[in-house]
Design a protein around this motif. Structure first.
Motif, short mmCIF file in Angstrom:
data_model
loop_
_atom_site.label_atom_id
_atom_site.label_comp_id
_atom_site.label_asym_id
_atom_site.label_seq_id
_atom_site.Cartn_x
_atom_site.Cartn_y
_atom_site.Cartn_z
N LEU A 1 -2.83 -27.50 23.49
CA LEU A 1 -3.67 -26.38 23.31
C LEU A 1 -4.66 -26.54 22.19
N LEU A 2 -4.03 -27.32 21.08
CA LEU A 2 -4.85 -27.56 19.77
C LEU A 2 -6.10 -28.52 20.09
N MET B 1 9.29 -22.43 27.50
CA MET B 1 8.28 -21.92 26.89
C MET B 1 7.80 -20.64 27.81
N THR C 1 5.08 -17.34 23.86
CA THR C 1 4.92 -18.45 23.30
C THR C 1 3.49 -19.08 22.92
N ILE C 2 3.00 -19.23 24.30
CA ILE C 2 1.54 -19.94 24.31
C ILE C 2 0.71 -18.77 23.37
N PRO D 1 7.75 -28.19 23.32
CA PRO D 1 6.98 -27.40 22.55
C PRO D 1 6.13 -28.11 21.65
N GLY D 2 6.33 -29.32 20.90
CA GLY D 2 5.31 -30.03 20.17
C GLY D 2 4.09 -30.46 20.96
N ARG E 1 2.12 -27.50 21.88
CA ARG E 1 1.10 -26.96 20.76
C ARG E 1 -0.04 -28.05 20.65
N GLU E 2 0.03 -29.18 20.61
CA GLU E 2 -0.90 -30.40 20.63
C GLU E 2 -1.64 -30.27 21.70
N SER F 1 -2.59 -18.52 16.16
CA SER F 1 -2.56 -19.34 14.75
C SER F 1 -3.99 -20.06 14.84
N ILE G 1 1.25 -19.36 19.84
CA ILE G 1 0.42 -20.68 19.38
C ILE G 1 -1.04 -20.21 19.30
N CYS G 2 -1.75 -19.79 20.19
CA CYS G 2 -3.04 -19.65 20.08
C CYS G 2 -3.50 -18.65 19.16
#
Length: 116
Positions: free
Chosen positions: A91-92, A1, A5-6, A84-85, A88-89, A12, A9-10
């Motif tokens: 961060l979400l 990462m 990448t961060i 990565p998964g 993302r989770e 989105s 993701i953010c």
């Protein structure tokens, strides 16, 4: 990462905005003016909010991350080498937590986003 990448993701997340409030190359991701993720100028990961001090402590004990410097104890620093998964989770989850904490009127003004 990586920082890129961060940020990808953010970007989105509906209504998410980035700024550098302290100067010097920090990325502070916010929704409705409230921060949900932060990348320091020299840190080795991204800080995210959890729902409680207990959750943060549990995640640190499990080795998911470390204490996020300069943040409340409910925040955790996730390392760059996180899967990565999972990254993302996390961060979400932080994004949703902060978004749900906004006043209802402000939430209604934001772009739609599934709460699930």
């Amino acid at each position: 990462m990586s920082r890129e990448t961060i940020n990808f993701i953010c970007t989105s997340f509906p209504g998410a905005e980035v700024s550098d409030p302290w100067g010097g190359g920090h990325d502070a991701w916010k929704i409705g003016g409230k921060m949900f993720a932060s990348i320091g100028a020299t840190t080795s990961g991204v800080a995210v909010k959890t729902d409680s001090v207990e959750t943060s402590a549990m995640l640190i004990e499990m080795g998911v991350g470390t204490k996020a410097p300069y943040f409340h104890r409910s925040w955790i620093l996730l390392p760059w080498d996180m899967e990565p998964g999972e990254l993302r989770e996390r961060l979400l989850q932080s994004y949703r937590l902060v978004r749900q904490g906004l006043p209802k009127k402000h939430q209604a003004e934001l772009p739609d986003f599934p709460s699930g």
